[in-house]
Design a protein around this motif. Sequence first.
Motif, mmCIF file in Angstrom:
data_model
loop_
_atom_site.group_PDB
_atom_site.id
_atom_site.type_symbol
_atom_site.label_atom_id
_atom_site.label_comp_id
_atom_site.label_asym_id
_atom_site.label_seq_id
_atom_site.Cartn_x
_atom_site.Cartn_y
_atom_site.Cartn_z
ATOM 1 N N LYS A 115 0.844 -1.192 0.000
ATOM 2 C CA LYS A 115 0.000 0.000 0.000
ATOM 3 C C LYS A 115 0.883 1.247 0.000
ATOM 4 O O LYS A 115 1.772 1.384 0.831
ATOM 5 C CB LYS A 115 -0.903 0.000 1.229
ATOM 6 C CG LYS A 115 -1.863 1.182 1.271
ATOM 7 C CD LYS A 115 -2.753 1.099 2.509
ATOM 8 C CE LYS A 115 -3.718 2.278 2.560
ATOM 9 N NZ LYS A 115 -4.576 2.235 3.781
ATOM 10 N N ARG A 116 0.612 2.126 -0.949
ATOM 11 C CA ARG A 116 1.415 3.360 -1.043
ATOM 12 C C ARG A 116 1.176 4.221 0.198
ATOM 13 O O ARG A 116 0.051 4.509 0.564
ATOM 14 C CB ARG A 116 1.051 4.142 -2.301
ATOM 15 C CG ARG A 116 1.823 5.445 -2.451
ATOM 16 C CD ARG A 116 1.661 6.041 -3.830
ATOM 17 N NE ARG A 116 2.323 7.347 -3.916
ATOM 18 C CZ ARG A 116 2.560 8.000 -5.041
ATOM 19 N NH1 ARG A 116 2.186 7.463 -6.202
ATOM 20 N NH2 ARG A 116 3.157 9.173 -5.027
ATOM 21 N N MET A 117 2.250 4.686 0.836
ATOM 22 C CA MET A 117 2.140 5.454 2.082
ATOM 23 C C MET A 117 2.700 6.889 1.957
ATOM 24 O O MET A 117 2.621 7.660 2.904
ATOM 25 C CB MET A 117 2.887 4.731 3.203
ATOM 26 C CG MET A 117 4.350 4.475 2.905
ATOM 27 S SD MET A 117 5.222 3.664 4.274
ATOM 28 C CE MET A 117 5.273 4.983 5.459
ATOM 29 N N GLY A 118 3.235 7.232 0.809
ATOM 30 C CA GLY A 118 3.778 8.581 0.649
ATOM 31 C C GLY A 118 4.960 8.574 -0.296
ATOM 32 O O GLY A 118 5.135 7.637 -1.083
ATOM 33 N N GLU A 119 5.766 9.621 -0.214
ATOM 34 C CA GLU A 119 6.938 9.705 -1.082
ATOM 35 C C GLU A 119 7.998 10.596 -0.441
ATOM 36 O O GLU A 119 7.688 11.434 0.398
ATOM 37 C CB GLU A 119 6.552 10.272 -2.452
ATOM 38 C CG GLU A 119 5.971 11.659 -2.390
ATOM 39 C CD GLU A 119 5.499 12.179 -3.747
ATOM 40 O OE1 GLU A 119 5.188 13.364 -3.834
ATOM 41 O OE2 GLU A 119 5.438 11.386 -4.716
ATOM 42 N N GLU A 120 9.219 10.379 -0.815
ATOM 43 C CA GLU A 120 10.313 11.245 -0.410
ATOM 44 C C GLU A 120 10.784 12.025 -1.635
ATOM 45 O O GLU A 120 10.968 11.442 -2.712
ATOM 46 C CB GLU A 120 11.475 10.436 0.161
ATOM 47 C CG GLU A 120 11.191 9.864 1.537
ATOM 48 C CD GLU A 120 12.442 9.297 2.197
ATOM 49 O OE1 GLU A 120 13.537 9.541 1.658
ATOM 50 O OE2 GLU A 120 12.297 8.637 3.233
ATOM 51 N N ILE A 121 10.948 13.329 -1.463
ATOM 52 C CA ILE A 121 11.314 14.196 -2.588
ATOM 53 C C ILE A 121 12.740 14.702 -2.402
ATOM 54 O O ILE A 121 13.098 15.248 -1.355
ATOM 55 C CB ILE A 121 10.347 15.385 -2.698
ATOM 56 C CG1 ILE A 121 8.924 14.881 -2.964
ATOM 57 C CG2 ILE A 121 10.788 16.340 -3.802
ATOM 58 C CD1 ILE A 121 7.878 15.977 -3.001
ATOM 59 N N THR A 122 13.559 14.485 -3.401
ATOM 60 C CA THR A 122 14.926 15.008 -3.430
ATOM 61 C C THR A 122 15.064 15.905 -4.647
ATOM 62 O O THR A 122 14.725 15.498 -5.765
ATOM 63 C CB THR A 122 15.956 13.866 -3.515
ATOM 64 O OG1 THR A 122 15.785 13.007 -2.386
ATOM 65 C CG2 THR A 122 17.368 14.417 -3.529
ATOM 66 N N GLU A 123 15.537 17.139 -4.446
ATOM 67 C CA GLU A 123 15.673 18.084 -5.554
ATOM 68 C C GLU A 123 17.145 18.356 -5.845
ATOM 69 O O GLU A 123 17.951 18.596 -4.935
ATOM 70 C CB GLU A 123 14.945 19.399 -5.242
ATOM 71 C CG GLU A 123 13.432 19.227 -5.167
ATOM 72 C CD GLU A 123 12.698 20.551 -5.213
ATOM 73 O OE1 GLU A 123 11.575 20.585 -5.768
ATOM 74 O OE2 GLU A 123 13.227 21.556 -4.693
ATOM 75 N N VAL A 124 17.504 18.302 -7.128
ATOM 76 C CA VAL A 124 18.869 18.545 -7.597
ATOM 77 C C VAL A 124 18.828 19.691 -8.597
ATOM 78 O O VAL A 124 18.029 19.666 -9.543
ATOM 79 C CB VAL A 124 19.450 17.275 -8.267
ATOM 80 C CG1 VAL A 124 20.841 17.562 -8.821
ATOM 81 C CG2 VAL A 124 19.483 16.122 -7.274
ATOM 82 N N LEU A 125 19.648 20.674 -8.379
ATOM 83 C CA LEU A 125 19.711 21.809 -9.302
ATOM 84 C C LEU A 125 20.525 21.406 -10.514
ATOM 85 O O LEU A 125 21.682 21.003 -10.405
ATOM 86 C CB LEU A 125 20.342 23.019 -8.606
ATOM 87 C CG LEU A 125 20.293 24.351 -9.358
ATOM 88 C CD1 LEU A 125 18.851 24.787 -9.587
ATOM 89 C CD2 LEU A 125 21.059 25.421 -8.583
#
Length: 490
Positions: A115-125
């Motif tokens: 069951k999908r519980m969320g996400e982690e977001i990583t941003e790269v310039l």
Amino acid sequence: MQDAAPPDYKVLYEQSALEVLYLKQQLLQLQKMVFGSRQERFVPADANPNQLSLDMQAEAVAACSVTEAQKISYTKTNVTVEQKPLQHPGRMKLQENLRREVIIIEPAADITGCKRMGEEITEVLEYQPGELYVKQYRRIKYAKPGGEGVLIGELPARPLEKAMAGPGLLAQVVIDKYADHLPLYRQMQRFERNGIKLPYSTLADWVSATCMLIAPLYEALKAEVLQSNYLHADETPIKVLDKDKKGETHRGYYWVYHNSIQKLVLFDYREGRSREGPSEILKNFTGYLQTDGYNAYDIFDGQNQIRHIHCMAHARRMFNDALDNDKSRAGYAMEQIQHLYAIERRCGQEGLSYAQIKQARQQEAVPVLTALGKWMKEQYMQVLPKSAIGKALAYSIERWDKLCRYTEDGMLNIDNNPVENSIRPVAIGRKNYLFAGSHEAAKRSAMLYSLIGTCKLHAIEPFAWLKNVLEKIPAHPINRVKELLPHYSH
């Protein structure tokens, strides 16, 4: 016939000692220029009990560490320290207005029954080189009924009608050279790496034609700068190729006039450093003129319409250079000048009006200036005129009235630093493109340094401004060209 009197060896010895001292000072100054730091920050070695000081115990200051910040409160009798953990600022947040390219990454393992519980977001310039593209105008033609002729849409006005470059490309070439100091031959190499071969002569012609197009803007800026009642002035050299001088370059000068109230700057190219340059351009100027101690500006001393003032930073620099010669006297002078700058800094931090700044200067700075001027005259009688401290004292004594005139009006600056800051990009450019191709090219450079410099003073992005101007100016009324100046267009 009488024998010649024997030489006075004591006098000869004293003269030789003075000469050795003078040469040692020159050598030390040269070594500083070549190998030393440009930093001029001065911290007095010992606190003077007769001067103002903060009544804070050293132990309280020493108690602070890198990993633990402490709030210090104190009175004249005691110090209390309140410990507070230092908050790490965290990673820099990327601006929301940047385009996001979203990449979805699923787990490599089997997710059946999960069951999908969320996400982690990583941003790269990330970055990709600017794009060259072609605007292709297709104008549809229609034959009028009965053979009465042909209808076709009109092309929009272009900055350079016979050039294949659009306003964006023209603006980029100009900004790359005069704001980012990238010579045209390097731009040519960069275009070639991207598959576009543009001859150097083509790029040079584009820059020249762009300057001709925006020349009315430069004249409008010049008129506005010279209408002010307070200007800073300075000059800086530029090497120029001259067809009359085979195998060597001509040393020309940019004379720079800076309006620190309205944030405008004007570069005026002249072939020499004589007084004819400022004398001609400032012939109708009325107000305060702030300069360094260069004697070409002395021509304005006898003119009723110009009130000439000098730069305290230059006086301070002379004493900084004299620290190795006479630390006691030079250090005292620099401490007093520090008090003057502390007054200026406080006025700026408190956001005082011009009237309030003048009042603060009259109450706090004038007594310091009066005492310091008297002290300098007394000390000059006790030092060697050719020594570094003697030269520093003589420089300030000769110009003391003009150095003190900033206290007359709250709008005036204590020094000439605003115009010196505007000149710095020219120094960077000189290291990259070494010289101007001709006197006319130097004049064009002065035009672009003026307009781009004014953009920077108003925190305007110069590429966007110039591209907008090149799109509008072909059809813009010449009597309203002032509207396109940087400080009116945002």
